[in-house]
Design an enzyme around this catalytic site. Structure first.
Site, PDB file in Angstrom:
ATOM      1  N   ASP A  13      53.496  43.412  40.884  1.00 35.15           N
ATOM      2  CA  ASP A  13      52.214  43.098  40.283  1.00 35.15           C
ATOM      3  C   ASP A  13      51.666  44.388  39.687  1.00 35.15           C
ATOM      4  OD1 ASP A  13      49.718  41.589  39.844  1.00 35.15           O
ATOM      5  OD2 ASP A  13      48.947  42.896  41.428  1.00 35.15           O
ATOM      6  N   ALA A  14      50.761  44.275  38.722  1.00 35.01           N
ATOM      7  CA  ALA A  14      50.260  45.475  38.052  1.00 35.01           C
ATOM      8  C   ALA A  14      48.947  45.969  38.638  1.00 35.01           C
ATOM      9  CB  ALA A  14      50.102  45.210  36.552  1.00 35.01           C
ATOM     10  N   ARG A  49      36.373  43.104  40.435  1.00 36.14           N
ATOM     11  CA  ARG A  49      37.733  42.645  40.734  1.00 36.14           C
ATOM     12  C   ARG A  49      37.721  41.240  41.328  1.00 36.14           C
ATOM     13  NH1 ARG A  49      42.961  42.300  39.512  1.00 36.14           N
ATOM     14  NH2 ARG A  49      44.359  42.474  41.299  1.00 36.14           N
ATOM     15  N   ASN A 126      49.170  38.975  35.665  1.00 37.21           N
ATOM     16  CA  ASN A 126      48.210  38.145  34.948  1.00 37.21           C
ATOM     17  C   ASN A 126      47.738  38.807  33.666  1.00 37.21           C
ATOM     18  OD1 ASN A 126      48.079  35.905  36.649  1.00 37.21           O
ATOM     19  ND2 ASN A 126      46.367  36.695  37.839  1.00 37.21           N
TER      20      ASN A 126
END
Length: 229
Positions: A13-14, A49, A126
């Site tokens: 994931d980033a 977030r 995403n």
């Protein structure tokens, strides 16, 4: 934990995993004249977030897909409103810094080690392609990554199974050949239910999410990933 197959590919994931999502608010708060932001930036960043993720989940459920950049802006607007920060210039500053998020300190060495071990390395995020390109370039990670996969290819946010399908489509792998790494417990759990071997980078020491899948590994940071292989 005994793995069910030979891991050939590490997928990350980033945001929050490779890239520090709190860096934008922290850097903005360090600028001269930002005393008000300096007092609230940790809470602002956490709210930003949280709403960013919540909006992505809600849009996935309702089928109202948009770019991750849109939910990033929407999440910031909500967070700024909550903290009484009605400053258009600050908004633009924060959004600009989100394109230049710093990688966590251990990331370059980690990716270099994995590549030296002969593994494929990729991002599955995403994030929209332009956002991811900006973050990867800003952090200088281009040479370590074999692919940067975005949900925009399928038009739905994680944890939809169609997103995890992107890995096998790109690399020709079976789920058991993948080590998937995420700082999001829900992402690591969902990927485990999909069939990936998963590692949850639990930097904040949070409880395990109550989901059908559970990550096989729980780590405090990324440094021990090579030892799992």
């Amino acid at each position: 934990m005994t793995q069910t197959g030979k891991i050939t590919t590490c997928v990350f994931d980033a945001y929050g995993t490779l890239f520090d999502v709190s860096a934008a608010a922290r850097r903005a708060a360090e600028a001269p004249g930002q005393a008000t932001l300096a007092e609230v930036w940790p809470a602002l960043s956490a709210d930003w977030r949280r709403k960013q993720l919540e909006y992505s989940w809600l849009r996935a459920v309702t089928g109202d897909h948009c770019s991750f950049w849109q939910v990033t802006q929407d999440g910031l607007d909500w967070a700024m409103d909550r903290h009484g920060l009605r400053d258009a210039e600050l908004r633009e500053t924060l959004l600009g810094l989100y394109w230049e998020l710093s990688a966590y300190p251990e990331v370059p060495k980690l990716l270099a080690t994995l590549k030296a071990q002969g593994l494929n390395c990729a991002i599955l995020s995403n994030g929209s392609p332009d956002m991811l390109d900006g973050a990867v370039s800003s952090a200088g990670l281009e040479s370590y990554l074999d692919a940067v996969l975005s949900v925009e290819d399928v038009g739905v946010f994680k944890p939809a199974r169609a997103v995890y399908d992107l890995v096998g489509t790109r690399f020709g792998t079976e789920p058991g050949e993948i080590l998937f790494v995420s700082s999001n417990g829900w992402d690591a759990g969902s990927a485990a239910a999909y069939g990936f071997t998963t590692a949850w980078v639990n930097r904040a020491g949070e409880p395990m999410d109550r989901l059908p899948g559970r990550p096989q590994y729980v780590l405090s940071d990324l440094t021990t990933i090579p030892e799992l292989l």
